[in-house]
Scaffold this active site. Structure first.
Site, mmCIF file in Angstrom:
data_model
loop_
_atom_site.group_PDB
_atom_site.id
_atom_site.type_symbol
_atom_site.label_atom_id
_atom_site.label_comp_id
_atom_site.label_asym_id
_atom_site.label_seq_id
_atom_site.Cartn_x
_atom_site.Cartn_y
_atom_site.Cartn_z
ATOM 1 N N ASP A 95 -15.414 9.443 -0.286
ATOM 2 C CA ASP A 95 -16.024 8.742 0.844
ATOM 3 C C ASP A 95 -16.747 9.717 1.798
ATOM 4 O O ASP A 95 -16.307 10.849 1.972
ATOM 5 C CB ASP A 95 -14.878 8.050 1.601
ATOM 6 C CG ASP A 95 -15.358 6.930 2.481
ATOM 7 O OD1 ASP A 95 -16.567 6.804 2.676
ATOM 8 O OD2 ASP A 95 -14.494 6.181 2.966
ATOM 9 N N TRP A 119 -14.608 3.401 -7.891
ATOM 10 C CA TRP A 119 -15.043 2.149 -7.234
ATOM 11 C C TRP A 119 -13.863 1.603 -6.435
ATOM 12 O O TRP A 119 -12.861 1.185 -7.002
ATOM 13 C CB TRP A 119 -15.473 1.155 -8.311
ATOM 14 C CG TRP A 119 -15.980 -0.159 -7.831
ATOM 15 C CD1 TRP A 119 -15.339 -1.042 -7.017
ATOM 16 C CD2 TRP A 119 -17.237 -0.772 -8.163
ATOM 17 N NE1 TRP A 119 -16.106 -2.162 -6.823
ATOM 18 C CE2 TRP A 119 -17.270 -2.036 -7.519
ATOM 19 C CE3 TRP A 119 -18.322 -0.400 -8.952
ATOM 20 C CZ2 TRP A 119 -18.351 -2.913 -7.642
ATOM 21 C CZ3 TRP A 119 -19.391 -1.279 -9.074
ATOM 22 C CH2 TRP A 119 -19.411 -2.510 -8.422
ATOM 23 N N ASP A 120 -14.030 1.616 -5.130
ATOM 24 C CA ASP A 120 -12.923 1.257 -4.231
ATOM 25 C C ASP A 120 -13.111 -0.153 -3.679
ATOM 26 O O ASP A 120 -14.221 -0.702 -3.672
ATOM 27 C CB ASP A 120 -12.901 2.269 -3.073
ATOM 28 C CG ASP A 120 -11.502 2.542 -2.552
ATOM 29 O OD1 ASP A 120 -10.633 1.672 -2.708
ATOM 30 O OD2 ASP A 120 -11.306 3.627 -1.966
ATOM 31 N N MET A 121 -12.027 -0.740 -3.193
ATOM 32 C CA MET A 121 -12.071 -2.034 -2.493
ATOM 33 C C MET A 121 -10.924 -1.989 -1.498
ATOM 34 O O MET A 121 -9.794 -2.333 -1.816
ATOM 35 C CB MET A 121 -11.872 -3.168 -3.493
ATOM 36 C CG MET A 121 -12.194 -4.531 -2.937
ATOM 37 S SD MET A 121 -10.867 -5.691 -3.112
ATOM 38 C CE MET A 121 -11.652 -7.225 -2.708
ATOM 39 N N ASN A 122 -11.247 -1.518 -0.296
ATOM 40 C CA ASN A 122 -10.185 -1.097 0.602
ATOM 41 C C ASN A 122 -9.515 -2.172 1.439
ATOM 42 O O ASN A 122 -8.594 -1.865 2.178
ATOM 43 C CB ASN A 122 -10.707 -0.007 1.538
ATOM 44 C CG ASN A 122 -10.344 1.363 1.019
ATOM 45 O OD1 ASN A 122 -9.192 1.604 0.682
ATOM 46 N ND2 ASN A 122 -11.319 2.254 0.928
ATOM 47 N N CYS A 174 -10.183 1.366 -8.107
ATOM 48 C CA CYS A 174 -9.310 1.733 -6.986
ATOM 49 C C CYS A 174 -9.419 0.609 -5.972
ATOM 50 O O CYS A 174 -10.479 0.016 -5.810
ATOM 51 C CB CYS A 174 -9.823 3.054 -6.400
ATOM 52 S SG CYS A 174 -9.115 3.541 -4.822
ATOM 53 N N TRP A 216 0.857 -1.180 0.000
ATOM 54 C CA TRP A 216 0.000 0.000 0.000
ATOM 55 C C TRP A 216 0.903 1.244 0.000
ATOM 56 O O TRP A 216 1.901 1.297 0.718
ATOM 57 C CB TRP A 216 -0.908 0.000 1.253
ATOM 58 C CG TRP A 216 -1.689 1.277 1.338
ATOM 59 C CD1 TRP A 216 -2.793 1.591 0.623
ATOM 60 C CD2 TRP A 216 -1.392 2.409 2.158
ATOM 61 N NE1 TRP A 216 -3.212 2.864 0.934
ATOM 62 C CE2 TRP A 216 -2.365 3.395 1.880
ATOM 63 C CE3 TRP A 216 -0.390 2.699 3.085
ATOM 64 C CZ2 TRP A 216 -2.373 4.634 2.508
ATOM 65 C CZ3 TRP A 216 -0.399 3.935 3.709
ATOM 66 C CH2 TRP A 216 -1.400 4.884 3.419
ATOM 67 N N ASP A 239 -2.412 5.669 -3.245
ATOM 68 C CA ASP A 239 -2.800 6.710 -2.292
ATOM 69 C C ASP A 239 -1.635 7.645 -2.000
ATOM 70 O O ASP A 239 -1.811 8.723 -1.440
ATOM 71 C CB ASP A 239 -3.281 6.075 -0.978
ATOM 72 C CG ASP A 239 -4.712 5.581 -1.093
ATOM 73 O OD1 ASP A 239 -5.403 5.974 -2.050
ATOM 74 O OD2 ASP A 239 -5.144 4.796 -0.230
ATOM 75 N N ARG A 241 -9.699 -2.019 8.454
ATOM 76 C CA ARG A 241 -10.342 -0.706 8.343
ATOM 77 C C ARG A 241 -11.807 -0.811 8.798
ATOM 78 O O ARG A 241 -12.700 -0.227 8.181
ATOM 79 C CB ARG A 241 -10.256 -0.190 6.911
ATOM 80 C CG ARG A 241 -10.092 1.316 6.833
ATOM 81 C CD ARG A 241 -10.238 1.806 5.403
ATOM 82 N NE ARG A 241 -9.933 3.211 5.290
ATOM 83 C CZ ARG A 241 -10.534 4.028 4.452
ATOM 84 N NH1 ARG A 241 -11.464 3.584 3.650
ATOM 85 N NH2 ARG A 241 -10.204 5.287 4.396
#
Ligand code: GLA
Length: 703
Positions: free
Chosen positions: A336, A446-449, A493, A169, A515, A412
């Site tokens: 967000d 479109w996130d996938m954290n 993302c 990351w 990021d 998270r």
């Protein structure tokens, strides 16, 4: 004809403009690799099995190696039949061909498992894709334990270097080069997304540079668990085996059912890494990216995340929208925090309804305002996820991936919806489709954290199919969204650059690269990204990471302009002078973006190797050149002079350096080169601590 068959030698040759990939039917009845490299001028000269080391004990170089018989290479296919026989014996049946495609039919006759090796050629682009389809024609289930896309082989030499992209990351896609030793080297993802740790790309070269030398390369089009094994075999070749990860993999192939592997796009060049990248970029823009937006330039974007984080409100977004419109932004994206009880990362994920405390007039009012300022509106979503503190989780605790009687590890504060389930798939599709139907949204981030752990699917037989079905369902959702809303720009993302690959690129117009927006770090991340993926798909924001004192605004802009430009800074903290400068850079970017986004990239100087970075973009018609030069401080670099030799120009033409009243020939620029004059050339450290510097030059061909 691009696909050729030599009846006498029984070899198939897949020829592109400059390259060839070939395999043949060996006396053993197996399909074996015979050649991969530059096209051989006389067709009769393509090798069959001369020099092939035959062993009565071992078997290698199978085009599609399996667990079975005497195969000693890394297997692409491992199955268990109903009677627990785990030995696969494939026999060649026949082949079908068109001008640019080839299918080889193999079969394990006794157990009626059909294997189709499928090849597609892109002759002009010097690229090929391959994938495999299995079909169960028997009367019982076949347990597929390992199902990879394919294997490649390179003849043994001591000179190979393996290039791959690694990271974590906030420092994704770092280029690593290393020798290939005996044994196996494994790159993989086991986290349900492409991953920050490795990208599904390999390149093996023989003393190649950016401009010269042999490079063999491949990219797997898959956004979930994958694995690539580089295997230096004891006898013959080096094997590269790539495809779905066999770790925790299982698929019960029912009678009559077929299953297809992801594709691998591969190629060879003797023109070094630069040529490899340009071939890939060109192919991605023309063949992979969603058609509707592929040829359109990406607009300049503003994103609220760095400025307002979870505290987005209609009031503060209006202020940011005013500022964004003023500086020339074209898409305004609310990140967000706009939905549910989302005041921090602790709650709300899954509840995709507008938070009325933050947006008392709904989102419509803000969207209308943004549109009235001449900007498109964009929105952040993370629909695969759920916070335990959400109505969605309270209503559907069974929707998350988990094992009963085991803890559920949060990351998270999130759990993961099991997208492999059809009800979850429909929920996710309807959520995003509903937003796009209801609001005038032109951009989705479109996130996938978080990564997937504890991938249980309670009460489901054959749970391990989840890994593959999760991704195929994700693709299905994105595909359906693209069909219904083709003009909407979709950004992939995953906590930064955790989902960057050719699989999702069929539906995603661009990627959030990382990021980490520190410009010096970004140059390294961007270099790795650009090895494989087109600059226009690389979103870069100008922010204040690293500190305004360290990096000038120009330096930050120049770094972010090397792909698609975005702004992430809190503009309310900018002085009037900074706002003016920001306006100028955005206006400037709009002038050069056609060349940056659709031209050819030449990486002139790597930030890994030198104290400078230099990247050149040249328009397809060769009329415009944009040259980015960055000076990065290391001991004594203050006093170094940068001379760059440009590439790919028309040597007989003359180019005018814009704003400098200087005209130089292509020949001069490519051979003698330009001395790049940095603004801070003569300031020394004692006068100015910040000695990062940058320069962008635009050259236009004179008629
Ligand atoms: C991820 C993304 C960021 C931002 C946050 C929001 O970390 O990479 O850009 O969208 O999520 O929570």
């Amino acid at each position: 004809m691009a696909v050729k068959y030599d009846e006498t030698k029984k070899i198939w040759v897949l020829e592109t403009q400059n390259t060839a990939y070939s395999f043949g039917l060996h006396a053993s009845g197996k399909i074996k690799h015979t050649y991969w490299g530059k096209k051989i001028l006389r067709f009769e000269d393509y090798p069959a099995f001369e020099g092939y080391f035959e062993s009565p004990w071992w078997d290698w170089n199978d085009e599609y190696p399996v667990r079975g018989a005497a195969n000693q290479t890394e297997p692409c296919l491992q199955v268990m039949y109903e009677d627990e026989v785990r030995d696969v014996q494939l026999t060649y049946k026949d082949f079908e061909t068109t001008k640019d495609s080839l299918t080889i039919h193999l079969e394990d006759e006794y157990y009626q498992l059909l294997v189709r090796l499928q090849y597609q050629l892109y002759e002009e682009e010097d690229l090929i894709t391959k994938y495999v389809t299995l079909e169960n024609r028997s009367h019982s289930d076949i347990s597929i334990e390992n199902f990879k896309t394919g294997s490649f082989y390179l003849p043994p030499t001591e000179d190979y270097l393996l290039t791959h992209l690694t990271g974590m990351w906030a420092h994704e896609s770092r280029v690593v080069k290393e020798p290939i030793y005996e044994g196996k080297k494994v790159f993989e993802s086991r986290v349900g997304r492409t991953s920050h740790f490795h990208n599904p790309f390999f390149a093996i070269d023989e003393k190649a540079t950016e401009d010269t030398g042999n490079v063999w390369f491949g990219l797997l089009a898959w956004s979930g668990n994958w694995k690539t094994v580089i295997h230096k075999l004891p006898y013959e070749n080096i094997q590269i085996c790539t495809g779905l990860n066999d770790w925790d993999f299982n698929h019960a192939l029912k009678q009559g059912e077929t299953i297809s592997s992801p594709r691998v796009l591969y190629g060879f060049t003797n023109g070094g890494f630069g040529d490899m990248s340009r071939k890939l970029h060109n192919h991605e823009i023309n063949r992979v990216l969603p058609k509707e937006n592929a040829q359109k330039v990406r607009k300049v974007l503003y994103n609220s995340w760095e400025a307002t984080a979870f505290n987005v409100t209609e009031a503060n977004q209006r202020i940011l929208a005013d500022q964004a419109a003023d500086i020339g932004v074209e898409i305004f994206v609310v990140d967000d925090g706009w939905f549910g009880r989302r005041f921090s990362d602790k709650a709300g994920l899954g509840d995709w309804v507008v938070n009325e405390e933050k947006f008392p007039n709904g989102l419509e009012s803000l969207i209308e305002y943004v549109n009235s300022k001449g900007m498109d509106f964009g929105l952040w979503v993370e629909p695969e996820m759920v916070n335990p503190d959400s109505d969605l989780y309270r209503n559907h605790p069974d929707w998350v991936l988990h094992f009963p009687n085991r803890p559920q590890t949060e990351s998270r504060n999130q759990l993961i919806l099991n997208l492999a389930r059809d009800d979850v798939k429909e929920f996710v599709f309807n959520t995003v489709d509903g937003l796009l139907e209801h609001y005038n949204i032109q951009f989705v981030k479109w996130d996938m954290n978080r990564p997937i752990f504890e991938a249980g699917w309670p009460f489901e037989g054959n749970q391990r199919k989840m890994w593959m079905n999760y991704v195929t369902n994700l693709y299905e959702i994105w595909k359906r969204l693209k069909v219904k809303h083709p003009q909407v720009i979709m950004e992939s993302c995953a906590g930064g650059g955790g989902r960057i690959d050719l699989g999702i690129m069929r539906y995603a117009d661009q990627f959030w690269t990382s990021d980490n927006t520190d410009p010096l770090d970004r140059q390294l991340i961007q270099e790795g990204f650009s090895l494989c993926y087109a600059p226009k798909t690389m979103m870069g924001w100008v922010t204040d990471w690293g500190g305004k004192e360290t990096y000038s605004l120009a330096y930050r802009f120049h770094t972010a302009m090397m792909g698609s430009l975005g702004i992430g800074s809190d503009l309310s903290k900018y002085t009037a002078e900074e706002i003016d400068e920001t306006k100028e850079w955005i206006a400037f970017y709009k002038k050069i973006r056609e060349t940056v986004q659709h031209g050819s990239l030449y990486r002139l100087i790597s930030p890994r190797e030198k104290t400078f970075t230099a990247n050149q973009y040249i328009s397809i018609d060769k009329n415009e050149v944009v040259l980015f030069c960055m000076k990065n401080p290391t001991p004594l670099s203050m006093f170094k002079v940068l001379r760059v030799r440009l590439k790919g120009l028309d040597e007989n033409a003359h180019y005018e350096i814009q704003g400098e009243d200087k005209v130089l020939s292509g020949s001069y620029l490519m051979n003698r080169g330009l001395d790049v004059d940095f603004v801070q050339k003569h300031t020394v450290k004692v006068e100015k601590g910040n000695h990062f510097d940058s320069q962008v030059l635009v050259l236009k061909k004179k008629n």
